[in-house]
Design an enzyme around this catalytic site. Structure first.
Site, PDB file in Angstrom:
ATOM      1  N   ASP A 164      22.196  75.380 -73.019  1.00 48.91           N
ATOM      2  CA  ASP A 164      21.631  74.355 -73.910  1.00 48.91           C
ATOM      3  C   ASP A 164      21.308  74.771 -75.128  1.00 48.91           C
ATOM      4  O   ASP A 164      21.023  76.150 -75.444  1.00 48.91           O
ATOM      5  CB  ASP A 164      20.326  73.933 -73.054  1.00 48.91           C
ATOM      6  CG  ASP A 164      19.505  72.849 -73.829  1.00 48.91           C
ATOM      7  OD1 ASP A 164      20.241  71.778 -74.476  1.00 48.91           O
ATOM      8  OD2 ASP A 164      18.428  72.908 -74.049  1.00 48.91           O
ATOM      9  N   ASP A 177      19.048  72.913 -77.926  1.00 47.84           N
ATOM     10  CA  ASP A 177      17.554  72.681 -78.395  1.00 47.84           C
ATOM     11  C   ASP A 177      16.430  73.262 -77.471  1.00 47.84           C
ATOM     12  O   ASP A 177      16.529  72.649 -76.378  1.00 47.84           O
ATOM     13  CB  ASP A 177      17.578  71.148 -78.804  1.00 47.84           C
ATOM     14  CG  ASP A 177      18.068  70.597 -79.987  1.00 47.84           C
ATOM     15  OD1 ASP A 177      18.345  71.420 -80.872  1.00 47.84           O
ATOM     16  OD2 ASP A 177      18.365  69.525 -79.990  1.00 47.84           O
ATOM     17  N   ASP A 212      15.984  74.100 -70.697  1.00 44.55           N
ATOM     18  CA  ASP A 212      14.680  73.950 -70.806  1.00 44.55           C
ATOM     19  C   ASP A 212      14.119  72.720 -70.365  1.00 44.55           C
ATOM     20  O   ASP A 212      12.933  72.479 -69.978  1.00 44.55           O
ATOM     21  CB  ASP A 212      14.112  73.948 -72.060  1.00 44.55           C
ATOM     22  CG  ASP A 212      14.535  72.889 -73.081  1.00 44.55           C
ATOM     23  OD1 ASP A 212      15.788  72.449 -72.814  1.00 44.55           O
ATOM     24  OD2 ASP A 212      13.623  72.517 -74.012  1.00 44.55           O
TER      25      ASP A 212
HETATM   26 MG   LIG Z   1      16.754  71.588 -74.486  1.00 46.13          MG
END
Ligand SMILES: [Mg+2]
Length: 271
Positions: free
Chosen positions: A9, A11, A217
């Site tokens: 991922d 961000d 996340d």
């Molecule tokens: Mg993320």
């Protein structure tokens, strides 16, 4: 020797939350490159947003855009990996693998089923409208508006009527995902599907199984994390980690963002 593939991922994972920097991750990225381990970026961002980052990081591998609804396959990569292009879409420098409906089709279905719903989609907004509701720069808003396979909807009145609209979309194999600011219309696919698709291409090319690693996340990374051998959960800026019963034996990165990414990738490769 074991073959690896790393999916990540962007961000809050490879990129820091606060300044979007990847600087602290560069040593691990260089290590992957030296070992010829593919690094596949997997994001909700658009192709226009991600192409620039791949160029900066000198990544020649495929990347996954718009939450798994479209995969970008660079032409030299397709040639090297001998991928059948009969189901791919030619986009000039790359091939696109759509995992469901393309945006034109999505827009037609959205229009036909809008009824009295009060939403406004990106397709009906000007760049200035998008800047006004996102705070993005002109350049960033322009890139965010160049979409291949999803349509963000700004839905006033707390999304009143969105459940009924989602049911209508379901008939066409589309889903309505609630994000932070927008509702997103997209095909019934996710980051996990794209990871499995790419792993199958790597495995058939190598003629061996590939040890897969993924880092993420948040909730929209879960299916990707569950699709790989080693899942790495990144901490949020407040130090908390996402948890889910379906995650087994996952690693926890020691720090958020790029610095934690570097440590976690090195740890995952040693396992
Ligand atoms: Mg993320």
């Amino acid at each position: 020797m074991t073959k690896f593939a790393v999916f990540t991922d962007l961000d809050g994972t490879l990129l820091n939350h606060h300044d979007y920097s990847y600087q602290d991750a560069l040593p691990a990225i260089a290590n992957l490159r030296a070992r010829h381990i593919p690094l596949i970026l997997v994001s909700s961002k658009t192709r226009a947003e991600m192409a620039h980052l791949c160029q900066e990081l000198d990544i020649q591998d495929p990347y996954v855009c718009e939450n798994g609804s479209v995969i970008v396959l660079p032409k030299p990569w397709v040639q090297q990996f001998n991928v059948d292009t009969s189901t791919l879409t030619d986009a000039g420098e790359c091939w696109l693998a759509f995992r469901g409906a393309a945006r034109d089709e999505i827009l037609t279905i959205v229009k036909a089923n809008k009824g009295e719903c009060p939403f406004v989609g990106f397709a009906d907004m000007t760049v200035e409208d998008v800047i006004a509701c996102t705070g993005l720069s002109h350049e960033a808003a322009t890139k965010a508006m160049q979409r291949d396979a999803t349509e963000p909807l700004l839905w006033p009145q707390d999304g009143a009527g969105s459940e009924e609209f989602a049911r209508k979309l379901g008939v066409y194999n589309l889903q309505l995902l609630k994000g932070g600011r927008f509702y997103h219309v997209m095909a019934n696919c996710d980051k996990g599907d794209s990871v499995r698709y790419l792993l199958s291409l790597y495995q058939s090319y190598y003629g061996a199984s590939v040890h897969s690693i993924a880092l993420g996340d948040s909730q929209n990374d879960l299916k990707m994390l569950k699709a790989v051998d080693t899942a790495v959960v990144m901490p949020h800026p407040d130090g908390s980690y996402m948890s889910d019963k379906g995650l087994i034996g996952e690693l926890h990165a020691p720090y958020p963002g790029a610095k934690g990414w570097r440590y976690a990738v090195e740890q995952a490769l040693q396992q």
